[in-house]
Every structure is written in C-alpha cells, then in structure tokens.
Design a protein around this motif. Structure first.
Motif, PDB file in Angstrom:
ATOM      1  N   LEU A  23       0.833  -1.218   0.000  1.00 28.43           N
ATOM      2  CA  LEU A  23       0.000   0.000   0.000  1.00 28.43           C
ATOM      3  C   LEU A  23       0.860   1.257   0.000  1.00 28.43           C
ATOM      4  N   LYS A  24       1.906   1.222   0.812  1.00 31.91           N
ATOM      5  CA  LYS A  24       2.711   2.426   1.003  1.00 31.91           C
ATOM      6  C   LYS A  24       3.854   2.555   0.001  1.00 31.91           C
ATOM      7  N   CYS A  25       4.168   1.491  -0.720  1.00 23.88           N
ATOM      8  CA  CYS A  25       5.284   1.532  -1.676  1.00 23.88           C
ATOM      9  C   CYS A  25       4.783   1.121  -3.062  1.00 23.88           C
ATOM     10  N   PRO A  26       4.038   1.976  -3.729  1.00 25.86           N
ATOM     11  CA  PRO A  26       3.480   1.567  -5.022  1.00 25.86           C
ATOM     12  C   PRO A  26       4.556   1.247  -6.062  1.00 25.86           C
ATOM     13  N   LEU A 171       0.753   0.721  10.119  1.00 28.02           N
ATOM     14  CA  LEU A 171       0.701   2.063   9.514  1.00 28.02           C
ATOM     15  C   LEU A 171       1.392   3.095  10.399  1.00 28.02           C
ATOM     16  N   CYS A 172       1.242   2.937  11.720  1.00 33.76           N
ATOM     17  CA  CYS A 172       1.808   3.932  12.643  1.00 33.76           C
ATOM     18  C   CYS A 172       2.726   3.233  13.636  1.00 33.76           C
ATOM     19  N   ALA A 173       3.702   2.523  13.155  1.00 37.12           N
ATOM     20  CA  ALA A 173       4.579   1.756  14.047  1.00 37.12           C
ATOM     21  C   ALA A 173       5.314   2.684  15.013  1.00 37.12           C
ATOM     22  N   ASP A 174       5.371   2.274  16.302  1.00 34.92           N
ATOM     23  CA  ASP A 174       6.135   3.050  17.297  1.00 34.92           C
ATOM     24  C   ASP A 174       7.585   3.154  16.842  1.00 34.92           C
ATOM     25  N   GLN A 187      25.830  -2.597   6.297  1.00 34.68           N
ATOM     26  CA  GLN A 187      25.236  -1.266   6.483  1.00 34.68           C
ATOM     27  C   GLN A 187      24.466  -0.837   5.234  1.00 34.68           C
ATOM     28  N   ALA A 188      24.972  -1.232   4.070  1.00 32.17           N
ATOM     29  CA  ALA A 188      24.278  -0.882   2.820  1.00 32.17           C
ATOM     30  C   ALA A 188      22.932  -1.608   2.754  1.00 32.17           C
ATOM     31  N   ALA A 189      22.906  -2.865   3.216  1.00 28.96           N
ATOM     32  CA  ALA A 189      21.650  -3.624   3.204  1.00 28.96           C
ATOM     33  C   ALA A 189      20.645  -2.991   4.173  1.00 28.96           C
ATOM     34  N   ILE A 190      21.138  -2.596   5.360  1.00 25.00           N
ATOM     35  CA  ILE A 190      20.259  -1.925   6.332  1.00 25.00           C
ATOM     36  C   ILE A 190      19.643  -0.684   5.674  1.00 25.00           C
ATOM     37  N   GLU A 191      20.486   0.059   4.979  1.00 22.44           N
ATOM     38  CA  GLU A 191      20.029   1.293   4.318  1.00 22.44           C
ATOM     39  C   GLU A 191      18.919   1.005   3.304  1.00 22.44           C
ATOM     40  N   GLU A 192      19.075  -0.095   2.555  1.00 20.48           N
ATOM     41  CA  GLU A 192      18.048  -0.461   1.556  1.00 20.48           C
ATOM     42  C   GLU A 192      16.710  -0.721   2.243  1.00 20.48           C
ATOM     43  N   LEU A 193      16.748  -1.466   3.352  1.00 19.88           N
ATOM     44  CA  LEU A 193      15.485  -1.778   4.046  1.00 19.88           C
ATOM     45  C   LEU A 193      14.901  -0.515   4.694  1.00 19.88           C
ATOM     46  N   CYS A 194      15.783   0.345   5.215  1.00 20.97           N
ATOM     47  CA  CYS A 194      15.309   1.623   5.781  1.00 20.97           C
ATOM     48  C   CYS A 194      14.503   2.377   4.715  1.00 20.97           C
ATOM     49  N   ARG A 195      15.031   2.392   3.483  1.00 17.53           N
ATOM     50  CA  ARG A 195      14.363   3.148   2.414  1.00 17.53           C
ATOM     51  C   ARG A 195      12.964   2.626   2.126  1.00 17.53           C
ATOM     52  N   VAL A 196      12.784   1.317   2.274  1.00 16.48           N
ATOM     53  CA  VAL A 196      11.429   0.766   2.081  1.00 16.48           C
ATOM     54  C   VAL A 196      10.497   1.365   3.140  1.00 16.48           C
ATOM     55  N   TYR A 197      10.917   1.287   4.410  1.00 14.15           N
ATOM     56  CA  TYR A 197      10.049   1.779   5.492  1.00 14.15           C
ATOM     57  C   TYR A 197       9.873   3.295   5.448  1.00 14.15           C
ATOM     58  N   GLU A 198      10.895   3.981   4.961  1.00 14.47           N
ATOM     59  CA  GLU A 198      10.799   5.453   4.925  1.00 14.47           C
ATOM     60  C   GLU A 198       9.688   5.966   4.020  1.00 14.47           C
ATOM     61  N   HIS A 199       9.109   5.082   3.208  1.00 12.97           N
ATOM     62  CA  HIS A 199       7.944   5.502   2.414  1.00 12.97           C
ATOM     63  C   HIS A 199       6.839   6.047   3.321  1.00 12.97           C
ATOM     64  N   ILE A 201       7.262   5.667   7.318  1.00 16.14           N
ATOM     65  CA  ILE A 201       7.679   5.790   8.734  1.00 16.14           C
ATOM     66  C   ILE A 201       8.779   6.852   8.835  1.00 16.14           C
ATOM     67  N   PRO A 202       8.620   7.834   9.755  1.00 18.38           N
ATOM     68  CA  PRO A 202       9.660   8.860   9.883  1.00 18.38           C
ATOM     69  C   PRO A 202      11.015   8.224  10.228  1.00 18.38           C
ATOM     70  N   ARG A 203      12.075   8.758   9.637  1.00 14.87           N
ATOM     71  CA  ARG A 203      13.394   8.169   9.794  1.00 14.87           C
ATOM     72  C   ARG A 203      13.787   8.002  11.274  1.00 14.87           C
ATOM     73  N   GLU A 204      13.390   9.000  12.106  1.00 17.97           N
ATOM     74  CA  GLU A 204      13.806   8.907  13.513  1.00 17.97           C
ATOM     75  C   GLU A 204      13.151   7.723  14.239  1.00 17.97           C
ATOM     76  N   ASN A 205      12.095   7.167  13.645  1.00 21.01           N
ATOM     77  CA  ASN A 205      11.457   5.994  14.267  1.00 21.01           C
ATOM     78  C   ASN A 205      12.016   4.673  13.746  1.00 21.01           C
ATOM     79  N   ILE A 206      13.014   4.766  12.869  1.00 18.62           N
ATOM     80  CA  ILE A 206      13.644   3.534  12.372  1.00 18.62           C
ATOM     81  C   ILE A 206      14.987   3.406  13.077  1.00 18.62           C
ATOM     82  N   ILE A 207      15.109   2.385  13.924  1.00 21.41           N
ATOM     83  CA  ILE A 207      16.375   2.277  14.657  1.00 21.41           C
ATOM     84  C   ILE A 207      17.177   1.092  14.130  1.00 21.41           C
ATOM     85  N   THR A 208      18.467   1.291  14.096  1.00 25.31           N
ATOM     86  CA  THR A 208      19.328   0.227  13.586  1.00 25.31           C
ATOM     87  C   THR A 208      20.293  -0.206  14.693  1.00 25.31           C
TER      88      THR A 208
END
Ligand code: NAI
Length: 474
Positions: A23-26, A171-174, A187-199, A201-208
């Motif tokens: 839904l969030k990543c067309p 939709l509104c993950a803590d 780290q590059a792989a983490i970045e790729e997955l972050c980009r999916v969620y960043e569609h 989820i605010p970046r500050e809510n994605i912790i690595t």
C-alpha cells in the motif's frame, strides 16, 4: 534499490505486513508466498484467511496491482531483491529443548530454498521471531550453499504488530528495528530496508542495531509485555483476598509516568501465539547460557499466567456449588483477544477444557472463530462425547439461553452492549456471570439479579459466604 520483495509465509505477520508495504510503496512489487495452497487461495478470495480490522480494504486496494499471493515460491524468490522470512517458529514438541526451544525447522527450510533457487544477490530479512544468533544459522546455510556470483546479506527486522490492531500498528509503528552486520555491505543492506520503510515511517522511528541486539529486543519486548500482565494478575489475587480493587490499583499505579497505564488490565490470563512461546524461548536461552537465575525469573511470568487461568477456572467451579457436571455453561468469546479469530494459546481453551473435564456442557459463541477451529482446539481432550458436550452458536442470546452461567473469556466490544435483562430472563436460576475480562457493568448485572464474579475485586458478601461454605465442605 529494492524493486521486488518476496515474503515467505502468508500468515498473521507476512500477510498484513506485506499488504501494508504494498500500500505504502506503489513502486515496489510484493509477492507473498506460502506452501499452503489453501491459505494462498484464501488470500486471493473475498474471505481472507485472517480477520484484522482494516485489512480487507488494504488488500483490495493493492491485490493484483503490486501485491500478489502465490504458491510459486521459486519464481518469487528468483525475482526478488529482498526476501522476508515470516514463517512460524513454534515451540519444539520433541527432542532437545522440547517444550521450550523455538523450532527453527521452517526458518531453515526457507533458507535452504533460497540457497537452492537464488542466482543473484539477495537481502534476506528475518521477520519471524527467532532465538538470538539465529541469523548466524541462516547465514551458514546460505553461505555453505553459495553459487558463484551470488552474495547474501542477512538482516533482522522483528515484527512488533499486535493481532487485532495489526494494520494500525503497521501504519503507525512506534518503531521499526533493523539489525545487521557492522560491515560496509551490512550497512548498505540496512540502508536499503530503511528506504522501504521510509515511504511512510519517519526516519527517527527507524532504529538500527547489530543483529543480535535486534533479535534479543523482540524477545525482550514480548517478555516485558507479558510480565506486566502477570504482575497485575498477581496483584489481582491479592485484591480478591483483601478488598482492594485491581482496577483502582492499576489506575493509581499506571498514572506514574515511569510506569504508564497500558497493559495493566487484569484478566483470565494472556494468550496468543507469541508471549508464551517467546518467554519459553528466552528461558531456554538463559539455560543454554548457564544463567539459571535469569531463566527462573522469566519462567515466573509463565507460571503466574498458568496460575491465573487455573485460579479463574477453579473459581467458576467452586462458585457453582463445586460441581458443573451436566450444567450448561456459556462461554462468550473463544479468541485469545478481541478483533481477531486467532485462538492460539487462548485462555478460553484452558477454561473450556477444565469445565469439560468436570462434566459441563458448553455453549460457545465467538464473533470471529469458526466452529471447526473450536472443535480442533478442544479435541486433544479426547472426550468421546465431545460433539454432544459442545454446542456452538452464532449469537450471544441463543448461546446463553437455558444456561446456568456465563463465562466471559474474550473482551469483544459487543459483549458490553448485550441486553443482559433479556439474557437473565432466559437463564436457569440462580444465574451466574464470571467476567474474565473485566469489561461488564457489574453493578448493573447485580441489580438485574445475576451472581457476578470477576477478577481482582472482592466478592459480594453473598458470594463470599458461598465460596467459603463450599470450600469448607471439601
Ligand atoms: P503463521 O503460522 O500464521 O504463518 C506462517 C506461515 O508460514 C504459514 O502459513 C506456513 O504455511 C508458512 N510456511 C512455513 N514454512 C514455509 C516454507 N518453508 N515455505 C513457505 N511457507 C511456509 O505464523 P505468524 O503468526 O504469521 O508468525 C510468523 C512469525 O512471526 C513467528 O516467528 C512469530 O513468532 C512472529 N510474530 C508473530 C506475531 C503475531 O501476532 N502472530 C507478531 C510478531 C511476530
């Protein structure tokens, strides 16, 4: 850049998670695969295999566009840039670690399939809840079967959704938690997955974190949540003996901002496929790490839950003059919580089994649990007359008619709105209600004429003398 995602496992986690990603990543094509043909057929039908508020809408918006459900596991793995492993990780039922360790056979088989099929680089994401260092096993399998030119990165990305509110939670993950290797590739792989969620989820809510912290955090989060329930349930027993009211205690305690008010609702006990399994997993981990004191601490949370379920069931029986043989008792709710049809580890199963063991005839109603599921859950009892002793209904009024007692096992909202005057008039007298979820208006029920019992609140005078009376007879 991730263009295609495959998710292995179309269950309570894989299905909703990937529907929301679609839904969030067309711009991303998401294919959810499962070895169960039935499950995939249901995901492709109008009646989805799981009930979650809001899920039908999400699926119908995306299915056939960038969201697909399929049994063609091979093609989906072959084409994907990123693969989620969302298969089940139940407690082992045999062998080493039986009854405690997580059974990783499904995770392992998913890893072996990937190793066999993949012909280009993949990011493999462990979404299932696993013991700490499971990613290492996945990595060993993948790297030991490595084809030339294929490389893998393994990430841990545990899921924190709760059944019943899965879509909203997604939709509104803590927070989104991603663990990976501390290498450039990791780290590059983490970045790729972050980009999916960043569609969405605010970046500050994605912790690595590192992989092991991520794996342990999931077990820790569930252990903390379960521990709060066992803590308030332990207090509920004290309340019943002293005249304190557990709801008042929970409110007073929860207003302390260091403690907070959530997850302080006393009840018949926690259920669901995760809390007990993940606690057992943690206890087993402690044993393997030679930390028996730590293991015993977390085992206490499970023990308290077992105690609460038994205590509640025993209270029902002792209040009904110490015998339920041939008595008709209605169970309102069979799911482990409201807004789901999932019955895994539901406290209702424990209550039903205890009452059946004592000879009761059950009238069961749950808004979302199918009849076949209830029968399957109760069949391990091995009662030859099970079919005649269990009656399943499609509404609360017929389920409670001509019964001696009502036991509320699930906190469905509709149980709060029932016409209890009408229900009372059609029950055998004296009519009892045991509110295992503390959702009903007890004063009103008593005014109507019910004998009311609940958790964590001192019984009425009449009820106390009845229980004491029956106990002295034993
Ligand atoms: P589930 O049992 O509903 O679904 C798992 C699915 O995986 C099944 O449909 C099964 O057929 C499929 N499967 C197993 N092995 C397979 C294979 N080799 N190839 C293809 N399909 C395969 O399980 P659920 O509830 O979705 O849980 C999955 C994981 O997520 C577990 O580790 C669980 O602990 C974790 N989790 C579950 C949550 C929940 O609320 N149910 C919440 C957070 C995490």
């Amino acid at each position: 850049m991730i263009k295609k995602i495959c998710c292995i496992g179309a269950g309570y986690v894989g299905g909703p998670t990937c529907s929301v990603i679609a839904l969030k990543c067309p711009d991303i094509c998401v294919t959810v695969v499962d070895k169960s043909r039935d499950r995939i057929a249901q995901w492709n039908s109008d009646k989805l295999p799981i009930y979650e508020p809001g899920l039908d809408e999400v699926v119908s918006q995306c299915r056939g566009k960038n969201l697909f459900f399929s049994t063609d596991i091979e093609t989906a793995i072959q084409e994907a840039d990123l693969i989620f492993i969302s298969v089940n990780t139940p407690t082992k039922t045999f062998g080493n670690g039986k009854g405690r360790a997580a059974d990783l056979k499904y995770v392992e088989s998913a890893a072996r399939m990937i190793a066999e099929i993949a012909t280009n680089d993949k990011i493999v994401v462990e979404k299932s809840t696993v013991p700490v260092r499971a990613a290492e096993s996945i990595m060993n399998i993948l790297r030991a079967n490595n084809k030339p030119g294929v490389s893998y990165q393994i990430l841990s990305n545990p899921e924190f959704l709760a059944e019943g509110t899965a879509v909203q939670d997604l939709l509104c993950a803590d927070r989104i938690l991603i663990g990976g290797e501390d290498t450039l590739e990791g780290q590059a792989a983490i970045e790729e997955l972050c980009r999916v969620y960043e569609h969405w989820i605010p970046r500050e809510n994605i912790i690595t974190t590192n992989t092991w912290s991520s794996e342990l955090s999931k077990l820790a989060a569930n252990a903390f949540l379960a521990q709060r329930i066992s803590s308030i349930n332990a207090l509920s027993a004290i309340c019943e003996k002293t005249g304190a009211d557990v709801s008042e205690v929970a409110r007073a305690v929860g207003l302390d901002s260091r403690i907070g008010s959530k997850f302080l609702q006393a009840s018949v006990g926690f259920g669901g496929s995760c809390f007990q399994k993940d606690l057992l997993n943690l206890v087993y981990l402690c044993e393997c790490l030679k930390l028996p004191e730590v293991g015993r601490y977390w085992q206490g949370v499970i023990d308290m839950n077992e105690y609460q379920k038994s205590r509640f069931s025993a209270q029902v029986i002792s209040s009904l003059f110490n015998t339920v043989t041939d008595k008709h008792i209605s169970l309102l709710g069979f799911a482990f919580k409201k807004n789901t049809g999932d019955t895994r580890e539901s406290p209702a199963i424990h209550v039903a089994q205890t009452l059946l063991d004592e000879g009761a005839i059950l009238h069961i109603y749950d808004p979302k649990v199918e009849e076949a599921q209830i029968m399957e859950d109760l069949s391990p009892l091995g009662l030859s007359d099970l079919k005649t002793r269990i009656n399943i209904y499609h509404d609360a009024y017929t389920a409670t008619r001509n019964t001696h007692a009502i036991v509320v096992c699930t906190e469905w909202d509709e149980f709060m709105e029932l016409d209890y005057k009408k229900i009372f008039s059609e029950m055998t007298k004296p009519a009892y209600i045991f509110d295992g979820r503390k959702i009903l208006d007890h004063d009103n029920l008593q005014r109507i004429g019910f004998n009311v019992q609940t958790i964590g609140k001192k019984l009425t005078r009449a009820a106390i003398s009845r229980v004491w009376g029956s106990q002295t007879q034993v």
